[in-house]
Enzyme design. Structure first.
Site, PDB file in Angstrom:
ATOM      1  CD1 TRP A 101      -1.920  -2.292   1.979  1.00  0.00           C
ATOM      2  CD2 TRP A 101      -2.783  -1.579   0.032  1.00  0.00           C
ATOM      3  NE1 TRP A 101      -2.817  -3.239   1.525  1.00  0.00           N
ATOM      4  CE2 TRP A 101      -3.354  -2.827   0.355  1.00  0.00           C
ATOM      5  CE3 TRP A 101      -3.181  -0.939  -1.139  1.00  0.00           C
ATOM      6  CZ2 TRP A 101      -4.304  -3.449  -0.479  1.00  0.00           C
ATOM      7  CZ3 TRP A 101      -4.116  -1.558  -1.960  1.00  0.00           C
ATOM      8  CH2 TRP A 101      -4.667  -2.795  -1.630  1.00  0.00           C
ATOM      9  CG  ASP A 168      -3.071   3.897   4.248  1.00  0.00           C
ATOM     10  OD1 ASP A 168      -4.134   3.738   4.870  1.00  0.00           O
ATOM     11  OD2 ASP A 168      -2.760   3.226   3.244  1.00  0.00           O
ATOM     12  CE  LYS A 192      -8.462  -3.525   5.426  1.00  0.00           C
ATOM     13  NZ  LYS A 192      -8.153  -2.876   4.141  1.00  0.00           N
TER      14      LYS A 192
HETATM   15  C1  LIG Z   1      -3.174  -0.079   4.627  1.00  0.00           C
HETATM   16  C2  LIG Z   1      -4.056  -0.058   3.423  1.00  0.00           C
HETATM   17  N1  LIG Z   1      -4.013   1.004   2.593  1.00  0.00           N
HETATM   18  C3  LIG Z   1      -4.772   1.082   1.491  1.00  0.00           C
HETATM   19  C4  LIG Z   1      -5.637   0.064   1.144  1.00  0.00           C
HETATM   20  C5  LIG Z   1      -6.476   0.190  -0.093  1.00  0.00           C
HETATM   21  O1  LIG Z   1      -7.778   0.483   0.309  1.00  0.00           O
HETATM   22  P1  LIG Z   1      -8.986   0.656  -0.716  1.00  0.00           P
HETATM   23  O2  LIG Z   1      -9.339  -0.689  -1.198  1.00  0.00           O
HETATM   24  O3  LIG Z   1     -10.048   1.279   0.131  1.00  0.00           O
HETATM   25  O4  LIG Z   1      -8.539   1.552  -1.810  1.00  0.00           O
HETATM   26  C6  LIG Z   1      -5.734  -1.055   1.974  1.00  0.00           C
HETATM   27  C7  LIG Z   1      -6.673  -2.139   1.628  1.00  0.00           C
HETATM   28  O5  LIG Z   1      -6.713  -3.160   2.231  1.00  0.00           O
HETATM   29  C8  LIG Z   1      -4.920  -1.113   3.134  1.00  0.00           C
HETATM   30  O6  LIG Z   1      -4.985  -2.168   3.948  1.00  0.00           O
HETATM   31 MG   LIG Z   2       0.961  -3.832   3.057  1.00  0.00          MG
END
Ligand SMILES: Cc1ncc(COP(=O)(O)O)c(C=O)c1O
Ligand SMILES: [Mg+2]
Ligand SMILES: Cc1ncc(COP(=O)(O)O)c(C=O)c1O
Ligand SMILES: [Mg+2]
Ligand SMILES: [Mg+2]
Ligand SMILES: [Mg+2]
Lengths: 356, 356
Positions: A101, A168, A192
């Site tokens: 991510w 994030d 989550k």
């Molecule tokens: C830490 C983190 N950031 C970003 C995301 C991406 O999220 P989204 O699917 O809402 O774009 C996730 C998805 O699991 C995540 O766990």
């Molecule tokens: Mg990761």
């Protein structure tokens, strides 16, 4: 059979959220209308989003300097939003790279300017959190990922950043106490610990905005959503209702401090067994282990079918690791009861008794 | 008391959608889990979005050249997405300006290049649809709004555009037959005839993409969602489930042609009374009247309290005009039964009998 839902997200939520959402699909607040057919500007809808916002402020102790907004598009849309709202034309930003991510956040930010990856754990397949790094004082902001959902690592503390810190927190928001005043922006896909899939939350320090010199589309501009109290356009009514209910539940549990204790107990139960049991090995660096997502492997791949049969028998669901890394991942979000972790541990012990 | 829901959006949906969504909040497809706690990548979730996509293709007769995608952010986020995906660096686009939503689409597109407003009905407060205009052959695309939700006007036919035609169909999608092959992109916020608030649909002609020379963030790039079959990131599971159910309902009603007949009957019933009844006057140009949103005023403002008391008594809900224009607006989307229109007409007659 009771199902123990270890899904990494969207994930388990409290039963009361399911029950009340179901009721609202038929008859919202005894209004005679479904929550699915009402305007987002109707008084009782506005109350939902206002209550959700107020609960975030209360539960996270958000200072006056920060606004709470709800958007759509997930954390993935926040990646370019962060850069377009905070990275000056010709400026640079510092990023910590701790997983997939974070990689995506960096990829999107690079479209907007110079990105300095000041620390990375890619060298060891993201199994740890870098600790020795210096945040450049000339960066427009510093970006980090508090919990790496896929690799099962978590920042145990946050640096004292000389520049606005952006985080994030998609996968550990509301799971533990965080000093919001240390952050310029905190954002999270809701799916989550916030609520069902379909909304995204950001906590934004107002006075950081409007300084990039960029021409930002209204929807992608935090200022728009602050000004319109998240009603710039139609918001996802049922999803935000779920967020509100989930936050009410969390408050009833005693809030973030209370849930953090339970989360610690769940994680300790899980990691103790991973370490004790000779059939399993944890994949993340011990001191950086996530309290939300425990990643581990079965040492002997030949026991895979047997292990998974036992899991199934016990009602343990969604334990498969992310498709990029394999192995197992036990996601233990706020709504997962300790009992579910105990059931999983029991299965691991059973496997050991048979084959250990 | 039965409520007759004339809300302009989010709006009435079929009862079966409410019932099945409520059931899924507790136990999705008899899986023992709520639809709110399952991964969007679980097999039965993927089936939901695949089914929804296939139903759009079937119901709208989408040609092979076009892809159907689901996103988030509403039609308002499509405004800049359209421009960033289709307007070349240094290029220009032609827009028709027929209301507030068209204004917003223009405003957002202007951030990306030259916008030529080739026709506008602003001179008469958007009460009509311009008909005499020429679409420049050197424009990258032509943008129009098929139905102007706020002002109650609707395009009865679409021009033969020499350049790709892009249409905001948020408020009349699936209400009548449309030749998709005439359009480069059709988009719609779901919260009218598609489903509950929280998702956005676009039908995109594949070969138009990738030609602007722009560096587009992944989420804002149609190509991303086409490639990933709308699973680039977490999609709003419960909202898309509602879309799927609503499309299944529409198919059971006989599809778009069958619903179009009923929509015409509802609109005729409504406008006949507006015209016949001396207490009311329609605000839109007769030939441009929308079949989805009938806008009208009460000629004598002094009867307002009386009219609204009668509406309330009859269970007629959400008839107030948009805050920008006042008056009344009867939104008659697909799921609104003819009976509801008849009840409203009855109230208008009652008022006439008392005060006419
Ligand atoms: C830490 C983190 N950031 C970003 C995301 C991406 O999220 P989204 O699917 O809402 O774009 C996730 C998805 O699991 C995540 O766990
Ligand atoms: Mg990761
Ligand atoms: C024709 C039209 N376009 C755009 C919009 C904006 O939609 P959203 O709220 O999904 O951004 C609306 C909302 O009612 C609309 O009716
Ligand atoms: Mg071990
Ligand atoms: Mg309009
Ligand atoms: Mg009249």
């Amino acid at each position: 059979m009771k199902i123990h839902n270890f899904s990494a997200g969207p994930c388990i939520l409290p039963q009361v959220v399911f029950d009340k959402m179901a009721e609202a699909c038929i008859n919202f607040n005894n209004s005679g209308t479904s929550i699915l057919e009402i305007s987002h500007r109707r008084k009782d809808a506005v109350e939902v989003i206002d209550t959700a916002r107020a609960l975030v402020k209360e539960l996270m102790n958000v200072p006056e300097s920060h606004d709470v907004i709800f958007m759509q598009g997930g954390a993935s849309l926040q990646f370019p939003i962060i850069a377009s709202n905070l990275l000056k034309e010709g400026g640079k930003a510092a990023y910590m790279q701790t997983g997939k991510w974070a990689e995506n956040a960096i990829k999107e930010a690079k479209r907007f300017g110079e990105i300095d990856v000041i620390a990375s754990s890619k060298d060891k397949n993201y199994t740890y959190i870098p600790k020795d790094y210096t945040i450049p004082t000339d960066a427009d902001y510093f970006h980090c990922t508090s919990n790496n959902t896929i690799f099962g690592t978590q920042m145990k503390q946050f640096p004292n950043s000389p520049v606005p810190m952006v985080c994030d927190m998609s996968s550990d928001i509301l799971s533990r106490k965080v000093d919001v005043s240390k952050f310029g922006v905190i954002y999270a896909g809701a799916q989550k610990n916030m609520g069902p899939a379909g909304s995204t939350m950001a906590i934004v320090q107002r006075d950081l905005l409007g300084k990039t010199g960029r021409n930002i589309p209204d929807y992608l501009n935090y200022a728009t959503h602050i000004k319109n109290e998240s009603s710039f356009n139609t918001w996802p009514v049922i999803a935000i209702y779920g967020v509100m209910l989930n936050l009410q539940w969390l408050k009833e549990q005693g809030g973030v401090d209370a849930i953090a204790k339970i989360n610690t107990e769940k994680a300790n139960t899980m990691y103790t067994e991973i370490d004790r049991n000779g059939l399993f090995t944890g994949t993340a660096n011990v001191e950086d282990r996530s309290q939300m997502n425990a990643t581990f492997v079965l040492n002997n791949e030949e026991l895979k079918a047997e292990f998974e049969a036992l899991l199934k028998q016990a009602g343990v669901d969604s334990l498969t690791g992310h498709r990029d890394v394999g192995g197992y991942r036990a996601s233990m979000y706020n709504a997962l009861p300790l009992e579910s972790v105990q059931v999983l541990v029991e299965v691991m012990k059973q496997l050991e008794q048979k084959f250990g």
